[in-house]
Structure formats: structure tokens, C-alpha cells
Design a protein around this motif. Structure first.
Motif, short mmCIF file in Angstrom:
data_model
loop_
_atom_site.label_atom_id
_atom_site.label_comp_id
_atom_site.label_asym_id
_atom_site.label_seq_id
_atom_site.Cartn_x
_atom_site.Cartn_y
_atom_site.Cartn_z
N PHE A 199 0.82 -1.21 0.00
CA PHE A 199 0.00 0.00 0.00
C PHE A 199 0.86 1.26 0.00
O PHE A 199 0.51 2.25 -0.65
CB PHE A 199 -0.94 0.00 1.21
CG PHE A 199 -2.17 -0.82 1.02
CD1 PHE A 199 -3.05 -0.55 -0.01
CD2 PHE A 199 -2.48 -1.86 1.90
CE1 PHE A 199 -4.21 -1.29 -0.19
CE2 PHE A 199 -3.63 -2.61 1.74
CZ PHE A 199 -4.50 -2.32 0.69
N ARG A 200 1.96 1.24 0.75
CA ARG A 200 2.84 2.42 0.79
C ARG A 200 3.33 2.75 -0.61
O ARG A 200 3.43 3.92 -0.98
CB ARG A 200 4.03 2.15 1.73
CG ARG A 200 5.12 3.22 1.70
CD ARG A 200 4.58 4.52 2.27
NE ARG A 200 5.58 5.58 2.24
CZ ARG A 200 5.74 6.41 1.22
NH1 ARG A 200 4.99 6.29 0.12
NH2 ARG A 200 6.64 7.38 1.28
N SER A 201 3.62 1.73 -1.39
CA SER A 201 4.11 1.94 -2.74
C SER A 201 3.00 2.28 -3.72
O SER A 201 3.14 3.17 -4.56
CB SER A 201 4.84 0.67 -3.22
OG SER A 201 5.16 0.75 -4.59
N ALA A 202 1.87 1.58 -3.62
CA ALA A 202 0.84 1.67 -4.65
C ALA A 202 -0.12 2.84 -4.49
O ALA A 202 -0.58 3.41 -5.49
CB ALA A 202 0.04 0.37 -4.70
N ASP A 281 10.38 1.77 9.32
CA ASP A 281 11.25 1.53 8.16
C ASP A 281 10.49 1.74 6.85
O ASP A 281 11.02 2.34 5.90
CB ASP A 281 11.81 0.11 8.20
CG ASP A 281 12.76 -0.11 9.37
OD1 ASP A 281 13.26 0.89 9.92
OD2 ASP A 281 12.98 -1.28 9.74
N ILE A 282 9.27 1.26 6.78
CA ILE A 282 8.48 1.37 5.55
C ILE A 282 8.22 2.83 5.20
O ILE A 282 8.30 3.23 4.02
CB ILE A 282 7.15 0.60 5.68
CG1 ILE A 282 7.42 -0.91 5.70
CG2 ILE A 282 6.18 0.96 4.55
CD1 ILE A 282 6.23 -1.74 6.12
N PHE A 283 7.94 3.65 6.21
CA PHE A 283 7.62 5.05 5.94
C PHE A 283 8.82 5.98 6.08
O PHE A 283 8.71 7.20 5.88
CB PHE A 283 6.48 5.50 6.87
CG PHE A 283 5.17 4.86 6.53
CD1 PHE A 283 4.41 5.30 5.46
CD2 PHE A 283 4.73 3.76 7.25
CE1 PHE A 283 3.21 4.69 5.14
CE2 PHE A 283 3.53 3.13 6.93
CZ PHE A 283 2.77 3.59 5.86
N GLY A 284 9.97 5.43 6.43
CA GLY A 284 11.20 6.21 6.47
C GLY A 284 11.22 7.26 7.56
O GLY A 284 11.74 8.38 7.36
N PRO A 288 6.64 5.49 14.20
CA PRO A 288 5.68 4.84 13.31
C PRO A 288 4.32 5.53 13.28
O PRO A 288 3.66 5.58 12.24
CB PRO A 288 5.56 3.43 13.88
CG PRO A 288 5.99 3.55 15.31
CD PRO A 288 7.04 4.61 15.31
N ALA A 289 3.91 6.10 14.42
CA ALA A 289 2.61 6.77 14.47
C ALA A 289 2.61 8.03 13.59
O ALA A 289 1.66 8.28 12.84
CB ALA A 289 2.26 7.13 15.91
N ILE A 290 3.67 8.80 13.69
CA ILE A 290 3.77 10.01 12.87
C ILE A 290 3.88 9.62 11.39
O ILE A 290 3.30 10.28 10.52
CB ILE A 290 4.96 10.87 13.30
CG1 ILE A 290 4.71 11.45 14.70
CG2 ILE A 290 5.23 11.98 12.30
CD1 ILE A 290 3.51 12.40 14.77
N GLY A 291 4.60 8.54 11.11
CA GLY A 291 4.71 8.08 9.72
C GLY A 291 3.35 7.75 9.14
O GLY A 291 3.03 8.15 8.00
N LEU A 292 2.53 7.04 9.90
CA LEU A 292 1.19 6.69 9.43
C LEU A 292 0.31 7.93 9.31
O LEU A 292 -0.47 8.06 8.35
CB LEU A 292 0.55 5.69 10.39
CG LEU A 292 1.13 4.27 10.33
CD1 LEU A 292 0.73 3.48 11.57
CD2 LEU A 292 0.64 3.55 9.06
N TRP A 293 0.40 8.84 10.27
CA TRP A 293 -0.42 10.04 10.26
C TRP A 293 -0.06 10.95 9.08
O TRP A 293 -0.94 11.45 8.36
CB TRP A 293 -0.24 10.80 11.58
CG TRP A 293 -1.19 11.93 11.79
CD1 TRP A 293 -2.52 11.84 12.08
CD2 TRP A 293 -0.88 13.32 11.74
NE1 TRP A 293 -3.06 13.11 12.22
CE2 TRP A 293 -2.09 14.03 12.02
CE3 TRP A 293 0.29 14.04 11.50
CZ2 TRP A 293 -2.13 15.42 12.05
CZ3 TRP A 293 0.25 15.43 11.54
CH2 TRP A 293 -0.95 16.10 11.82
N GLU A 294 1.23 11.13 8.83
CA GLU A 294 1.67 11.96 7.72
C GLU A 294 1.29 11.32 6.38
O GLU A 294 0.90 12.01 5.43
CB GLU A 294 3.18 12.18 7.78
CG GLU A 294 3.65 13.03 8.94
CD GLU A 294 3.32 14.52 8.75
OE1 GLU A 294 2.67 14.87 7.74
OE2 GLU A 294 3.70 15.32 9.63
N PHE A 295 1.39 10.00 6.31
CA PHE A 295 0.99 9.30 5.08
C PHE A 295 -0.49 9.50 4.83
O PHE A 295 -0.90 9.83 3.70
CB PHE A 295 1.32 7.80 5.23
CG PHE A 295 1.03 6.98 4.01
CD1 PHE A 295 1.65 7.24 2.80
CD2 PHE A 295 0.15 5.91 4.08
CE1 PHE A 295 1.38 6.46 1.66
CE2 PHE A 295 -0.12 5.12 2.97
CZ PHE A 295 0.49 5.40 1.76
#
Length: 353
Positions: A199-202, A281-284, A288-295
């Protein structure tokens, strides 16, 4: 046409462009002859299309599936099922329709075929959530796991971008909670990482070209991986909160999952940072919470529960409902912590532990 398939626990899973057009091949392989097509009201035209493809094998169409699988709708569908003497249901839609098919299978043992039109992932699991008298309860039973799942990317190619995004974030939530599940396994964790990565990629590519079928199939493979995780391991805080908000306050399923996900991850990440490291790692990112929120924000996803119609005065009751019974979670659940989490999610603030 490229087709690939997997067989897990007697469930056949098939991927390929245009597969819905060969639906009779699958009903014949199952040995069924009278198929009741299930949809929501908004998908009734697709239900009619599938009924026409079934030809003489179509027993009728029931287009009253609803969010959170209300028991009264299930009882109505059950009466319809019996009146047409169906021996199979074809659930064409997302979690609402698939849930109805599962509810019928639980009560009758009827065979199920699923054509997913979202990324809910419910099609992969032996799990059923039902709502009665304003309370949503969940059960697990092998009978409710569909027999055949057919992923046709043409069925999600016209899925509106807002629905695409929230449905995908709902799927990602299954995978993320699988990483810290009390009964997690290495295989489930690998599938979780595979699903979130897909999903991160697509998803950004889908937003750029919504009708690109190869990219849409990538998202369906992500949905399958995330949904399979949901079927293999138990869920925790995130799903408890979403079931509470959906079942007791009638909030939309996917949107609620999308909003709660980063906040539940923030709450739990202090207890299991190593288990959530793959998400970082997936969101760089480091968090992880901020990575998901920003995504989610970058995709235009909803961020605030108040935008779904939840009132601030509902938060105390939601906290009581979500904390009244114990359930497995990597961090101890307490009313103060959950009340703060819900307040931030209600306002649309960035997540924090």
C-alpha cells in the motif's frame, strides 16, 4: 489475462483482470446451482450485472447490506435466502456486504463466493462483527470464512479516491496490529510487512492514475496480505476502539479506522517499539505513528472524528465502553489514556503517546 491463486485453509484466492466475467466457472466448480447475489443499495447495479452473468444460476438479488452488519438486516436476508432456495451467496462489495454473507453462512452453512470492491480484507477471515441494540460484537468461526475470493482489479478501478484511501488505511490497520498481536507469528508478521509495503508503494500511484489496473492489482494484493493477517492473529486496541465507535455511535467503518490508526499506534509504540520498527522503516521515519499520520494526511484521508459526526460529549461514553472489559493489548489500557487518545483523534491532532 494473468491469473494467480493461493489456497489457504481450503479458501481459494484468485487474482486477475476481468475474472468476474467467468463467475459461472467458479459456481460450477463448487457444485452450486442457485446463487443469491448480495450488495449494498449503492452497488445494486453491479449486483444486477453479476446476476446476468450467472444466468440461470442466479436465484435473486438482495441489496440491503449495511455497515456493521445489523442483525435485523441479516434476518431479513435470511428470509429471502430461504424463500429462493439458494445454495450459495455471491457477496459483491466491501466489508458491509461481505459481513452479511458471513452472517448468513454462520446461520445456515451456505457456501460463499466474494468479489471484493474495496480493500476491507474481511473476505480473508473467519471473523464476523454484528451489531444489535447499538452494540457491536465480534466472533470467530470457520464457517464464516468465504470459500472463494476473486480479486478483479476492474472492480476497484472506479473506486473513488477518498474511498480508496480510507479502505486501504483500514487494511493497513489489520497488518499493523498484527505486528504486536499477543498471538503473532513470524508468517503473519511477514505478511503484515508485505501488505503495508504494498500500500505504501501503490497508493500514491493510484491517486495519480486511478484506472491503472496493474497498480490497482498491487493494492488488492496488499489487501489480501493485510486481511490474511487479520484472520490469523488477534487484534487489539485499535480494533476495540473502532468497533466501539462504529457499533455504538454509527460512525463509518473505514473512515474511523483511518483516523484511529496512528493514535492507537502512538499509544502502543512506547510498549513495543521494536515490534513496530518495520512500520517506521516502511515510511522512512523514526516514529511509526507520525509516519502513518503523515501518510494519511498526504493522501487526503480524514483526520478528525468530529468530521464524522462524533460529538465531543460522546467521548466519555466511548471511553467507558472501550475500557469496561479487558482485552489483549501490549500496553495497559486505562480510562485516562484512552480518553486522551480519543480527544486527539476527535480534534484531528497529531498522535502522541
Amino acid at each position: 489475462m494473468v491469473r494467480t491463486s493461493d489456497h489457504l485453509d481450503n479458501q481459494s484466492v484468485i487474482f486477475g483482470i476481468g475474472l468476474r466475467n467467468s463467475i459461472r466457472v467458479h459456481t460450477q466448480s463448487m457444485g452450486v446451482s442457485r446463487v443469491l447475489v448480495l450488495t449494498t443499495p449503492g452497488r445494486s447495479n453491479l449486483g444486477l450485472e453479476m446476476s446476468e452473468k450467472l444466468g440461470a444460476g442466479a436465484a435473486g438479488i438482495f441489496s440491503r447490506a449495511a455497515m456493521h452488519t445489523p442483525v435485523d438486516i441479516t434476518e431479513e436476508a435470511l428470509e429471502n435466502l430461504r424463500s429462493v432456495d439458494a445454495d450459495c451467496v455471491l457477496s459483491v462489495g466491501g466489508g458491509s456486504t461481505i459481513g452479511l454473507g458471513k452472517a448468513l453462512a454462520l446461520r445456515t452453512g451456505i457456501r460463499q463466493i466474494v468479489l471484493p470492491t474495496t480493500y476491507a480484507g474481511s473476505e480473508c477471515t473467519p471473523i464476523l462483527g454484528q451489531t444489535e441494540n447499538g452494540v457491536k460484537t465480534t466472533l470467530t468461526h470457520p464457517r464464516v470464512r468465504p470459500d472463494i475470493v476473486i480479486y478483479d482489479p476492474e472492480l476497484v478501478a472506479t473506486l473513488p479516491i477518498p474511498v480508496t484511501v480510507t479502505s486501504a488505511l483500514n487494511a493497513i490497520a489489520h497488518a499493523v496490529e498484527g505486528l504486536y498481536a499477543i498471538d503473532r507469528t513470524q508468517s503473519a508478521s511477514e505478511l503484515a510487512i508485505q501488505g503495508v509495503s504494498a500500500f505504501r508503494s501503490a497508493l500514491p500511484r493510484v491517486i495519480e492514475a486511478p484506472d491503472d489496473l496493474a497498480t490497482r492489482e498491487d493494492t488488492q494484493r496488499g489487501a489480501w496480505a493485510c486481511g490474511t493477517v487479520l484472520g490469523e492473529v488477534g487484534m487489539a486496541l485499535h480494533h476495540k476502539l473502532c468497533h466501539t465507535l462504529g457499533g455504538s455511535f454509527d460512525l463509518p467503518h473505514a473512515e474511523t479506522h483511518a483516523i484511529i490508526l496512528p493514535h492507537a499506534v502512538a499509544f502502543n509504540s512506547v510498549a513495543v517499539p521494536q515490534l513496530l520498527a518495520p512500520v517506521s522503516d516502511i515510511f522512512g521515519v523514526d516514529d511509526p505513528a507520525i509516519g502513518l499520520w503523515e501518510f494519511a494526511r498526504s493522501l487526503g484521508a480524514p483526520l478528525a472524528l468530529r468530521d464524522l459526526g462524533l460529538r465531543e460529549t460522546d467521548l466519555d461514553r466511548a471511553t467507558r465502553l472501550a475500557t469496561r472489559l479487558p482485552y489483549p493489548n501490549p500496553r495497559a489500557v486505562n480510562p485516562d489514556g484512552i480518553r486522551g487518545l480519543l480527544q486527539r483523534a476527535w480534534r484531528g491532532d497529531a498522535p502522541q503517546p
